[in-house]
Design a protein around this motif. Sequence first.
Motif, PDB file in Angstrom:
ATOM      1  N   TYR A  41      39.635  11.102  22.669  1.00 52.24           N
ATOM      2  CA  TYR A  41      40.659  10.446  23.483  1.00 52.24           C
ATOM      3  C   TYR A  41      41.029  11.249  24.722  1.00 52.24           C
ATOM      4  CZ  TYR A  41      41.293   7.143  19.680  1.00 52.24           C
ATOM      5  OH  TYR A  41      41.086   6.167  18.735  1.00 52.24           O
ATOM      6  N   LYS A  67      37.294   7.780  25.231  1.00 50.13           N
ATOM      7  CA  LYS A  67      38.125   6.599  24.921  1.00 50.13           C
ATOM      8  C   LYS A  67      39.530   6.788  25.478  1.00 50.13           C
ATOM      9  CE  LYS A  67      35.570   4.102  21.869  1.00 50.13           C
ATOM     10  NZ  LYS A  67      35.390   2.660  21.861  1.00 50.13           N
ATOM     11  N   ASP A  68      40.166   5.665  25.824  1.00 50.06           N
ATOM     12  CA  ASP A  68      41.589   5.700  26.154  1.00 50.06           C
ATOM     13  C   ASP A  68      42.385   5.706  24.852  1.00 50.06           C
ATOM     14  OD1 ASP A  68      41.388   5.670  28.976  1.00 50.06           O
ATOM     15  OD2 ASP A  68      40.873   3.532  28.896  1.00 50.06           O
ATOM     16  N   GLU A  71      42.643   2.640  22.525  1.00 50.67           N
ATOM     17  CA  GLU A  71      41.435   2.040  21.957  1.00 50.67           C
ATOM     18  C   GLU A  71      41.195   2.502  20.522  1.00 50.67           C
ATOM     19  OE1 GLU A  71      37.877   1.478  24.716  1.00 50.67           O
ATOM     20  OE2 GLU A  71      38.882   3.176  25.641  1.00 50.67           O
ATOM     21  N   PHE A  73      38.809   3.415  17.221  1.00 54.55           N
ATOM     22  CA  PHE A  73      37.514   4.086  17.092  1.00 54.55           C
ATOM     23  C   PHE A  73      37.182   4.146  15.611  1.00 54.55           C
ATOM     24  CE2 PHE A  73      34.802   8.029  17.298  1.00 54.55           C
ATOM     25  CZ  PHE A  73      33.806   7.474  18.096  1.00 54.55           C
ATOM     26  N   ASN A 159      43.718  -1.307  13.656  1.00 55.25           N
ATOM     27  CA  ASN A 159      42.254  -1.399  13.658  1.00 55.25           C
ATOM     28  C   ASN A 159      41.865  -2.578  12.761  1.00 55.25           C
ATOM     29  OD1 ASN A 159      39.518  -0.914  13.836  1.00 55.25           O
ATOM     30  ND2 ASN A 159      39.711   1.289  13.534  1.00 55.25           N
ATOM     31  N   CYS A 235      49.091   2.891  17.548  1.00 58.67           N
ATOM     32  CA  CYS A 235      47.636   2.924  17.666  1.00 58.67           C
ATOM     33  C   CYS A 235      47.080   4.137  16.923  1.00 58.67           C
ATOM     34  CB  CYS A 235      47.189   2.923  19.133  1.00 58.67           C
ATOM     35  SG  CYS A 235      47.888   4.245  20.114  1.00 58.67           S
TER      36      CYS A 235
END
Length: 319
Positions: A41, A67-68, A71, A73, A159, A235
């Motif tokens: 990240y 990745k931001d 997002e 994963f 997710n 997140c």
Amino acid sequence: MEKEKLVVLIGPTAVGKTKLSVELAKRLNGEIISGDSMQIYKGMDIGTAKIKPDEMEGIPHHLIDIKDPMEPFSVAEFQELVREKITEITLRGKLPMIVGGTGLYIQSVIYDYHFSDAPSDEAFRLMLEKKAEAEGNESVHLELCKIDPVSAERIHPNNVRRVIRALEVFHCTGKTINELQENQKPELMYNAAVIGLTMDREILYQRINTRVDLMINEGLLAEVERLFNEGIKDCQSIQAIGYKELYEYFSHSISLEETISQLKQNSRRYAKRQLTWFRNKMNVDWFDMSDVVNTGMLEKKLAEISTHIEGKLQIKSNT
């Protein structure tokens, strides 16, 4: 077909993987792939103990800052990306090295686990997708908590794809993903030297406490406050140790002193879980780092580990 050569360097947080891996890569003509699920990240540098550019000493590092923070994963995505990198690095005539402490992720790469082999039920999956859309992500995550608490703890509610897949696997097989994996007899995908770094527990815990203080001094609060103020929440990335504790602090739930104490405790517990995972789930050649307290001792340990790798993989080092 001959298997690709691979070095895997694992161990708990703060055991000394970063410095040792760079020195090993210089000796073995290696390139490093991050085996940490949070260093992917962007903007999460201090709390994830991400290697600084000057510490790389010219050694290429992969799968960092890709990745931001908002997002998701997944293990399956990590598996795919790392296997591609291993082949790319090998074709360049270099030795790929996975370095990190996220056990499940690394295990998924080096062993032949199949994430897509379990049967599927499209109608069931669509029903869950509609439920998540209508009632929120938590609604399907709660369903997973009931039948597979192990996966539910590991998979963030947001997710949704992974949550639904875990429910679908159970629906189709009557077994959790964890149970299916335990029943598999995985084959090592690579000609791999799996090196584990360990350390006397008390020394390791002191190093963890010191590292947390150093992170605070280096600006961890400002790093997390920026993410908090940008509205990055609910997140996967913010579940990382160092971030979730400080999010509570910025939400005015607890004092800074209490937050730092909790961060140290959670980091120590995580290190203990990491060691347990590696010992139970992977076939590892262990090296004790307790006596690596000065440059001379590091050189001795480096020579010991690189000689072991050379013998195991039948390669020559640059020294």
